[in-house]
Design an enzyme around this catalytic site. Structure first.
Site, mmCIF file in Angstrom:
data_model
loop_
_atom_site.group_PDB
_atom_site.id
_atom_site.type_symbol
_atom_site.label_atom_id
_atom_site.label_comp_id
_atom_site.label_asym_id
_atom_site.label_seq_id
_atom_site.Cartn_x
_atom_site.Cartn_y
_atom_site.Cartn_z
ATOM 1 N N SER A 28 28.907 42.729 46.712
ATOM 2 C CA SER A 28 27.586 42.381 46.174
ATOM 3 C C SER A 28 27.484 40.878 45.924
ATOM 4 O O SER A 28 28.500 40.193 45.718
ATOM 5 C CB SER A 28 27.432 43.167 44.859
ATOM 6 O OG SER A 28 26.359 42.719 44.100
ATOM 7 N N TYR A 185 30.061 37.137 26.689
ATOM 8 C CA TYR A 185 30.065 36.606 28.061
ATOM 9 C C TYR A 185 30.595 35.174 28.059
ATOM 10 O O TYR A 185 31.439 34.812 28.897
ATOM 11 C CB TYR A 185 28.658 36.654 28.655
ATOM 12 C CG TYR A 185 28.602 36.214 30.121
ATOM 13 C CD1 TYR A 185 29.206 36.977 31.121
ATOM 14 C CD2 TYR A 185 27.943 35.052 30.507
ATOM 15 C CE1 TYR A 185 29.159 36.587 32.460
ATOM 16 C CE2 TYR A 185 27.888 34.649 31.837
ATOM 17 C CZ TYR A 185 28.500 35.423 32.821
ATOM 18 O OH TYR A 185 28.454 35.031 34.143
HETATM 19 N N1 LIG Z 1 24.529 35.213 39.366
HETATM 20 C C1 LIG Z 1 24.620 34.185 38.549
HETATM 21 O O1 LIG Z 1 23.611 33.544 38.186
HETATM 22 C C2 LIG Z 1 25.969 33.736 38.053
HETATM 23 C C3 LIG Z 1 26.024 32.596 37.244
HETATM 24 C C4 LIG Z 1 27.251 32.178 36.767
HETATM 25 C C5 LIG Z 1 28.395 32.873 37.089
HETATM 26 N N2 LIG Z 1 28.312 33.984 37.871
HETATM 27 C C6 LIG Z 1 29.564 34.719 38.170
HETATM 28 O O2 LIG Z 1 29.618 35.016 39.543
HETATM 29 C C7 LIG Z 1 30.417 36.182 39.744
HETATM 30 C C8 LIG Z 1 29.763 37.097 40.772
HETATM 31 O O3 LIG Z 1 28.569 37.627 40.207
HETATM 32 P P1 LIG Z 1 27.244 37.927 41.041
HETATM 33 O O4 LIG Z 1 26.196 37.056 40.486
HETATM 34 O O5 LIG Z 1 27.518 37.925 42.501
HETATM 35 O O6 LIG Z 1 26.915 39.400 40.501
HETATM 36 P P2 LIG Z 1 26.892 40.838 41.201
HETATM 37 O O7 LIG Z 1 26.086 40.821 42.438
HETATM 38 O O8 LIG Z 1 26.539 41.785 40.115
HETATM 39 O O9 LIG Z 1 28.410 41.030 41.618
HETATM 40 C C9 LIG Z 1 29.390 41.344 40.668
HETATM 41 C C10 LIG Z 1 30.497 42.100 41.362
HETATM 42 O O10 LIG Z 1 31.494 42.430 40.385
HETATM 43 C C11 LIG Z 1 31.804 43.793 40.550
HETATM 44 N N3 LIG Z 1 32.356 44.414 39.352
HETATM 45 C C12 LIG Z 1 31.729 44.666 38.181
HETATM 46 N N4 LIG Z 1 32.555 45.345 37.357
HETATM 47 C C13 LIG Z 1 33.719 45.526 38.035
HETATM 48 C C14 LIG Z 1 34.941 46.164 37.751
HETATM 49 N N5 LIG Z 1 35.155 46.809 36.588
HETATM 50 N N6 LIG Z 1 35.923 46.150 38.681
HETATM 51 C C15 LIG Z 1 35.724 45.543 39.866
HETATM 52 N N7 LIG Z 1 34.584 44.938 40.209
HETATM 53 C C16 LIG Z 1 33.594 44.924 39.296
HETATM 54 C C17 LIG Z 1 30.494 44.455 40.954
HETATM 55 O O11 LIG Z 1 30.729 45.718 41.489
HETATM 56 P P3 LIG Z 1 29.564 46.847 41.454
HETATM 57 O O12 LIG Z 1 28.589 46.469 42.530
HETATM 58 O O13 LIG Z 1 30.310 48.112 41.718
HETATM 59 O O14 LIG Z 1 28.963 46.796 40.081
HETATM 60 C C18 LIG Z 1 30.022 43.433 41.970
HETATM 61 O O15 LIG Z 1 30.658 43.632 43.196
HETATM 62 C C19 LIG Z 1 30.630 36.800 38.367
HETATM 63 O O16 LIG Z 1 31.945 36.519 37.920
HETATM 64 C C20 LIG Z 1 29.627 36.075 37.492
HETATM 65 O O17 LIG Z 1 30.047 35.970 36.148
HETATM 66 C C21 LIG Z 1 27.121 34.419 38.371
#
Ligand SMILES: NC(=O)c1ccc[n+]([C@@H]2O[C@H](COP(=O)([O-])OP(=O)(O)OC[C@H]3O[C@@H](n4cnc5c(N)ncnc54)[C@H](OP(=O)(O)O)[C@@H]3O)[C@@H](O)[C@H]2O)c1
Length: 323
Positions: A28, A185
């Site tokens: 994702s 967080y």
């Molecule tokens: N998006 C932003 O604005 C933003 C900003 C700052 C930092 N980040 C960081 O970027 C990273 C990626 O996030 P994203 O924005 O791409 O969000 P995302 O699309 O929600 O992706 C998060 C991923 O983490 C997985 N995950 C959640 N719980 C898990 C678990 N218990 N074990 C294994 N995998 C798990 C989810 O799996 P499922 O699909 O099964 O839930 C998903 O594949 C995160 O670390 C986030 O903190 C994002």
């Protein structure tokens, strides 16, 4: 809004054939886009996913875009240390070399919750699961050097909706203090940064470079507990004007940290996409960026977090043997 920082095209054209990358949360958002790009460049990518079916569907979608993609989908629930150990054991058995570990998976501002091992959910999934995974794979990364470890942190390690990022050693899991999703967080994302910093100190001279990144404010499923889907969809043009970027732009910090030779000169550093910081001059981001949060520079705190994390995941009895 400042323009997002983008990886130089030559980095995105580097030949990665023969390299093995492990990406957590690869089904994702930023993890998916990062996986697709690494596969496009020829790396074999091990996709660590919580839900196998979603992971397989994501791999199929990547293969449609990149027919030559070499992908391995493996179950990894970072909220269950037994799953982390099984994943690590299988990856070590399957791959004699691992050059890249991207600790990408994460949850944000969740309702109060616990992992299978009883840890508060956000620090449990975002930090402690990745801490154990990294520890179990480190020896193989060292054998495979030059290698990289990239932790997905956030600008919210500084401040998340007004809550300063700090590690609350006296009550890491909000057992005595009232739970607050943003405080939790911010703590977990500071932990990701300090983990990379302490890793860099411990891995000095090994050829393994550990860093952390902020990917930007990215349109992904991460917002599910903070903003309803329909708002994200209906208000997309407005959110873009306010600074929300697309997953491809959000993957740039991770890709730069993984691929740029310049990163080796900055072990333990923080590489930031455009962000929101207490010090507005930091908002335009930087590869690397000096975090405005003083706790992000506190080596004693990084060491204490390491010791506490090690104790919590009981590494000594858990280390799997490579097959
Ligand atoms: N998006 C932003 O604005 C933003 C900003 C700052 C930092 N980040 C960081 O970027 C990273 C990626 O996030 P994203 O924005 O791409 O969000 P995302 O699309 O929600 O992706 C998060 C991923 O983490 C997985 N995950 C959640 N719980 C898990 C678990 N218990 N074990 C294994 N995998 C798990 C989810 O799996 P499922 O699909 O099964 O839930 C998903 O594949 C995160 O670390 C986030 O903190 C994002």
């Amino acid at each position: 809004m400042s323009k997002p920082l983008m990886c130089p095209p030559e980095l995105l054209a580097r030949d990665l054939r023969g390299q093995v990358a492990v990406v957590t949360g690869a089904n994702s958002g930023i993890g998916y886009t990062t996986t697709e790009q690494l596969a496009r460049q020829g790396a074999l990518v091990v996709m660590g996913v919580r839900r196998l079916e979603e992971g397989r569907a994501a791999a199929d979608a990547i293969r449609r875009a990149v027919p030559a993609a070499r992908l391995e989908v493996r179950e990894l629930d970072l909220g269950r240390l037994a799953s982390v150990r099984t994943f690590a054991r299988e990856v070590l058995a399957a791959h004699e070399r691992i050059q890249l570990l991207i600790n990408n998976a994460g949850v944000m501002n969740t309702p109060r919750g616990r992992t299978a091992d009883g840890f508060e959910l956000q620090i449990g999934v975002n930090h402690l699961g990745h801490f154990l995974l990294t520890s179990l794979l480190t020896a193989r990364l060292v054998e495979s050097a030059p290698a990289r470890i990239v932790n997905l942190s956030s600008c919210y390690h500084d401040r998340a909706m007004g809550r300063e990022g700090d590690i609350h050693f006296e009550d890491l899991f909000f057992e005595r203090t009232k739970y607050d999703g943003w405080t939790s967080y911010a703590q977990s994302k500071l932990a990701n940064l300090l983990h990379a910093r302490e890793l860099a100190r411990r891995l000095a001279g090994t050829g393994v470079t550990a860093v952390s990144v902020h990917p930007g404010w990215v349109r992904t499923a991460l917002m599910r507990h903070s903003m309803p889907d329909w708002v994200q969809t209906a208000a997309r043009p407005l959110l873009r004007l306010l600074g929300m970027i697309e997953p491809w732009e959000g993957a740039q910090s991770s890709l730069y940290a993984a691929l740029s030779p310049e990163v080796e000169a900055h072990p333990g550093a923080f590489f930031s996409q455009v962000g929101m910081y207490r010090d507005r001059t930091a908002n335009r981001g930087g590869w690397p960026l000096v975090s405005p949060n003083p706790h992000a520079h506190d080596d004693a705190k990084a060491r204490r977090l390491w010791d506490v994390s090690e104790e919590l995941v009981r590494l000594a009895s858990a280390a799997p043997r490579a097959a």
